[in-house]
Design a protein around this motif. Structure first.
Motif, PDB file in Angstrom:
ATOM      1  N   ALA A   1       0.839  -1.202   0.055  1.00  0.00           N
ATOM      2  CA  ALA A   1       0.098   0.118   0.076  1.00  0.00           C
ATOM      3  C   ALA A   1       0.703   1.184   0.124  1.00  0.00           C
ATOM      4  CB  ALA A   1      -0.976  -0.149   1.303  1.00  0.00           C
ATOM      5  N   MET A   2       1.970   1.158   0.763  1.00  0.00           N
ATOM      6  CA  MET A   2       3.024   2.431   0.540  1.00  0.00           C
ATOM      7  C   MET A   2       3.490   2.445  -0.644  1.00  0.00           C
ATOM      8  SD  MET A   2       5.081   2.069   4.376  1.00  0.00           S
ATOM      9  CE  MET A   2       5.671   3.719   4.427  1.00  0.00           C
ATOM     10  N   LYS A   3       4.053   1.437  -1.246  1.00  0.00           N
ATOM     11  CA  LYS A   3       4.710   1.381  -2.576  1.00  0.00           C
ATOM     12  C   LYS A   3       3.489   2.083  -3.681  1.00  0.00           C
ATOM     13  CE  LYS A   3       8.088  -1.979  -1.415  1.00  0.00           C
ATOM     14  NZ  LYS A   3       8.474  -3.183  -1.829  1.00  0.00           N
ATOM     15  N   LYS A   4       2.252   1.849  -3.297  1.00  0.00           N
ATOM     16  CA  LYS A   4       1.415   2.240  -4.424  1.00  0.00           C
ATOM     17  C   LYS A   4       1.185   3.442  -4.185  1.00  0.00           C
ATOM     18  CE  LYS A   4      -3.338   0.840  -5.869  1.00  0.00           C
ATOM     19  NZ  LYS A   4      -4.190   1.673  -5.315  1.00  0.00           N
ATOM     20  N   ALA A   5       1.210   3.988  -2.964  1.00  0.00           N
ATOM     21  CA  ALA A   5       0.993   5.511  -2.439  1.00  0.00           C
ATOM     22  C   ALA A   5       2.014   6.284  -2.960  1.00  0.00           C
ATOM     23  CB  ALA A   5       0.670   5.599  -1.049  1.00  0.00           C
ATOM     24  N   TRP A   6       3.308   5.931  -3.044  1.00  0.00           N
ATOM     25  CA  TRP A   6       4.396   6.585  -3.525  1.00  0.00           C
ATOM     26  C   TRP A   6       4.275   6.743  -4.980  1.00  0.00           C
ATOM     27  CZ3 TRP A   6       7.713   3.263   0.262  1.00  0.00           C
ATOM     28  CH2 TRP A   6       7.784   3.931   1.358  1.00  0.00           C
ATOM     29  N   GLN A   7       3.979   5.524  -5.671  1.00  0.00           N
ATOM     30  CA  GLN A   7       3.885   5.611  -7.023  1.00  0.00           C
ATOM     31  C   GLN A   7       2.806   6.371  -7.686  1.00  0.00           C
ATOM     32  OE1 GLN A   7       3.685   0.929  -7.596  1.00  0.00           O
ATOM     33  NE2 GLN A   7       4.393   1.357  -9.470  1.00  0.00           N
ATOM     34  N   GLU A   8       1.512   6.687  -7.247  1.00  0.00           N
ATOM     35  CA  GLU A   8       0.639   7.364  -7.363  1.00  0.00           C
ATOM     36  C   GLU A   8       0.628   8.875  -6.930  1.00  0.00           C
ATOM     37  OE1 GLU A   8      -2.914   5.351  -5.643  1.00  0.00           O
ATOM     38  OE2 GLU A   8      -2.633   3.845  -7.309  1.00  0.00           O
ATOM     39  N   ALA A   9       1.592   9.056  -6.118  1.00  0.00           N
ATOM     40  CA  ALA A   9       1.776  10.352  -5.468  1.00  0.00           C
ATOM     41  C   ALA A   9       2.277  11.586  -6.730  1.00  0.00           C
ATOM     42  CB  ALA A   9       2.639  10.544  -4.193  1.00  0.00           C
ATOM     43  N   THR A  10       1.759  12.811  -6.282  1.00  0.00           N
ATOM     44  CA  THR A  10       2.193  13.671  -7.384  1.00  0.00           C
ATOM     45  C   THR A  10       3.251  14.716  -6.492  1.00  0.00           C
ATOM     46  OG1 THR A  10       0.410  15.149  -6.794  1.00  0.00           O
ATOM     47  CG2 THR A  10       0.170  13.789  -8.847  1.00  0.00           C
ATOM     48  N   GLY A  11       3.260  14.386  -5.443  1.00  0.00           N
ATOM     49  CA  GLY A  11       4.142  15.274  -4.744  1.00  0.00           C
ATOM     50  C   GLY A  11       4.305  15.081  -3.189  1.00  0.00           C
ATOM     51  N   SER A  12       4.997  15.692  -2.367  1.00  0.00           N
ATOM     52  CA  SER A  12       4.827  15.600  -0.724  1.00  0.00           C
ATOM     53  C   SER A  12       4.340  16.899  -0.007  1.00  0.00           C
ATOM     54  CB  SER A  12       6.082  14.874  -0.275  1.00  0.00           C
ATOM     55  OG  SER A  12       7.142  15.840  -0.790  1.00  0.00           O
ATOM     56  N   GLN A  13       4.208  16.670   0.913  1.00  0.00           N
ATOM     57  CA  GLN A  13       4.225  18.111   1.943  1.00  0.00           C
ATOM     58  C   GLN A  13       4.655  18.123   3.343  1.00  0.00           C
ATOM     59  OE1 GLN A  13      -0.530  17.562   1.689  1.00  0.00           O
ATOM     60  NE2 GLN A  13      -0.343  18.773   3.389  1.00  0.00           N
ATOM     61  N   VAL A  14       4.747  19.332   3.658  1.00  0.00           N
ATOM     62  CA  VAL A  14       5.397  19.401   5.110  1.00  0.00           C
ATOM     63  C   VAL A  14       4.256  19.527   6.115  1.00  0.00           C
ATOM     64  CG1 VAL A  14       6.563  20.908   6.709  1.00  0.00           C
ATOM     65  CG2 VAL A  14       7.400  20.650   4.068  1.00  0.00           C
ATOM     66  N   GLN A  15       4.443  18.724   7.202  1.00  0.00           N
ATOM     67  CA  GLN A  15       3.483  18.861   8.178  1.00  0.00           C
ATOM     68  C   GLN A  15       4.333  19.408   9.405  1.00  0.00           C
ATOM     69  OE1 GLN A  15       3.060  15.447   6.529  1.00  0.00           O
ATOM     70  NE2 GLN A  15       1.378  16.465   5.491  1.00  0.00           N
ATOM     71  N   TRP A  16       3.604  20.024   9.961  1.00  0.00           N
ATOM     72  CA  TRP A  16       4.237  20.582  11.364  1.00  0.00           C
ATOM     73  C   TRP A  16       3.899  20.151  12.641  1.00  0.00           C
ATOM     74  CZ3 TRP A  16       7.840  24.404  10.345  1.00  0.00           C
ATOM     75  CH2 TRP A  16       7.683  24.956   9.158  1.00  0.00           C
ATOM     76  N   TRP A  17       3.252  18.956  12.557  1.00  0.00           N
ATOM     77  CA  TRP A  17       2.584  18.276  13.839  1.00  0.00           C
ATOM     78  C   TRP A  17       3.282  16.943  14.497  1.00  0.00           C
ATOM     79  CZ3 TRP A  17       0.650  14.389  11.155  1.00  0.00           C
ATOM     80  CH2 TRP A  17      -0.058  14.831   9.915  1.00  0.00           C
ATOM     81  N   SER A  18       4.320  16.788  13.731  1.00  0.00           N
ATOM     82  CA  SER A  18       4.985  15.698  14.561  1.00  0.00           C
ATOM     83  C   SER A  18       5.132  15.509  16.045  1.00  0.00           C
ATOM     84  CB  SER A  18       6.350  15.085  13.991  1.00  0.00           C
ATOM     85  OG  SER A  18       6.945  14.237  14.631  1.00  0.00           O
ATOM     86  N   PRO A  19       4.808  14.654  16.812  1.00  0.00           N
ATOM     87  CA  PRO A  19       5.072  14.828  18.283  1.00  0.00           C
ATOM     88  C   PRO A  19       6.428  14.941  18.727  1.00  0.00           C
ATOM     89  CG  PRO A  19       4.167  12.655  17.533  1.00  0.00           C
ATOM     90  CD  PRO A  19       4.077  13.451  16.533  1.00  0.00           C
ATOM     91  N   THR A  20       7.373  14.591  17.688  1.00  0.00           N
ATOM     92  CA  THR A  20       8.834  14.698  18.015  1.00  0.00           C
ATOM     93  C   THR A  20       9.164  16.039  18.180  1.00  0.00           C
ATOM     94  OG1 THR A  20       9.346  14.773  15.647  1.00  0.00           O
ATOM     95  CG2 THR A  20       9.347  12.559  16.438  1.00  0.00           C
ATOM     96  N   GLY A  21       8.500  17.257  17.575  1.00  0.00           N
ATOM     97  CA  GLY A  21       8.872  18.592  17.703  1.00  0.00           C
ATOM     98  C   GLY A  21       9.521  19.006  16.294  1.00  0.00           C
ATOM     99  N   PHE A  22       9.655  17.919  15.351  1.00  0.00           N
ATOM    100  CA  PHE A  22      10.465  18.444  14.093  1.00  0.00           C
ATOM    101  C   PHE A  22       9.146  18.571  13.095  1.00  0.00           C
ATOM    102  CE2 PHE A  22      13.831  16.005  16.179  1.00  0.00           C
ATOM    103  CZ  PHE A  22      15.012  16.803  15.829  1.00  0.00           C
TER     104      PHE A  22
END
Ligand SMILES: Cc1cc2nc3c(=O)[nH]c(=O)nc-3n(C[C@H](O)[C@H](O)[C@H](O)COP(=O)(O)O)c2cc1C
Length: 303
Positions: A197-218
């Motif tokens: 499912a991840m490989k398919k998602a990568w194959q179909e993705a047209t781009g990526s985006q930044v999320q600010w809300w990782s609980p790591t703080g990054f």
């Protein structure tokens, strides 16, 4: 690449094809890391190292396994401390620091045991170090290299983040990099332990985006079914805490954040609707799932 993306099969395949194979140790129990190192060693005589995130609560135990197993190198990201590099130096294991700023470059030059650095831009997949998470490797690398040279850093300087193909690699080498680190391209290979499912998602993705809300703080970069600002639908309440991070917003307040480990594990198990799929900015330019050897051949010979 973690969680459970770059394990023995991928690391060994990359190493066997002449690259530097890396096992992603974050969230692996120490014994499983040891098994992966040994399995990779049984599959190849090539160079196999381990990536550990300093922010992880099991960091010391994972580092200990790397030292006991005398891996070929260790790369440390998501935080910085002198102690681990000193231990690696004493064990004669090359230590690489993952850095994303001129300031970190300067610190790296003053830290015993840092053999080399990976300069990682904001266009990389996964958690991001740069202040500006949109900064490209073409913008970030030159001033960082200048700082390293000014301070007479003599180790290899590797460029990472938003590199997809041979043309990018040659451009990075032209810019003064001694090597390149590609993540998403190798996550999208036959030997990667990502779910289909991840490989398919990568194959179909047209781009990526930044999320600010990782609980790591990054900040982090992924393709997600969740719009900016929304948590992945991993139960904010009730997810059992794995205590996997030294500092975690979800651990501190389960109502305000999600469990990053569960979000990554959900995707790894095939449930990307309730997970995160880390991904570099160039994911839209990659559509196939070749073998790691095929990727290496394209990079090195252009064939
Ligand atoms: C699925 C995935 C998982 C990752 N996990 C880690 C990790 O555990 N530790 C780390 O230092 N970097 C991690 N990264 C970053 C990669 O090591 C690499 O630097 C980055 O992907 C390079 O950018 P690219 O994806 O554009 O090639 C991850 C990247 C991806 C795509």
């Amino acid at each position: 690449m973690s969680v459970r993306i770059s394990l023995a099969p991928l690391a060994a395949a990359v190493a066997e094809a002449g690259g530097v194979g890396t096992i992603g140790a974050m969230c692996l129990p120490p014994d499983e890391l040891r098994d992966n190192i040994r399995q990779a060693r049984s599959l190849t005589q090539g160079v196999v190292g381990v990536n550990i995130m300093y922010a992880g609560s099991a960091f010391n135990q994972l580092l200990e396994v790397c030292i006991e197993e005398a891996v070929d190198y260790v790369a440390i990201g998501a935080g910085f401390a002198r102690g681990p590099f000193k231990l690696l130096h004493q064990a004669n294991i090359p230590g690489f620091a993952i850095i994303s700023s001129v300031k970190a470059a300067s610190l790296a030059c003053r830290t015993q045991g840092i053999t080399g650095v990976v300069v990682e831009s904001g266009t990389a997949g996964g958690h991001l170090g740069p202040k500006d998470p949109e900064v490209t490797i073409w913008e970030l690398f030159p001033p960082v290299l200048e700082e390293l040279q000014k301070r007479s850093f003599s180790g290899p300087v590797i460029a990472a983040g938003g590199l997809a193909d041979r043309q990018d690699m040659l451009r990075a080498l032209d810019m003064g990099a001694d090597g390149v680190q590609l993540g998403t391209r190798f996550a999208m290979t036959e030997e990667s332990s990502a779910s289909s499912a991840m490989k398919k998602a990568w194959q179909e993705a047209t781009g990526s985006q930044v999320q600010w809300w990782s609980p790591t703080g990054f900040a982090s970069r992924s393709i997600v079914p969740h719009p900016e600002g929304q948590l992945p639908q991993v139960s904010v309440n009730g997810t059992r805490c794995y205590q996997c991070l030294k500092r975690c917003a979800h651990h501190d307040d389960p109502t305000q954040s999600h469990c990053i480990r569960q979000a990554l594990l959900n995707s790894w198990q095939g449930d990307i609707e309730h997970g995160l799929v880390f991904s570099g900015a160039r994911v839209g330019d990659m559509t196939d799932i070749p073998s790691a050897a095929e990727v290496m051949a394209r990079l090195t010979t252009g064939s």
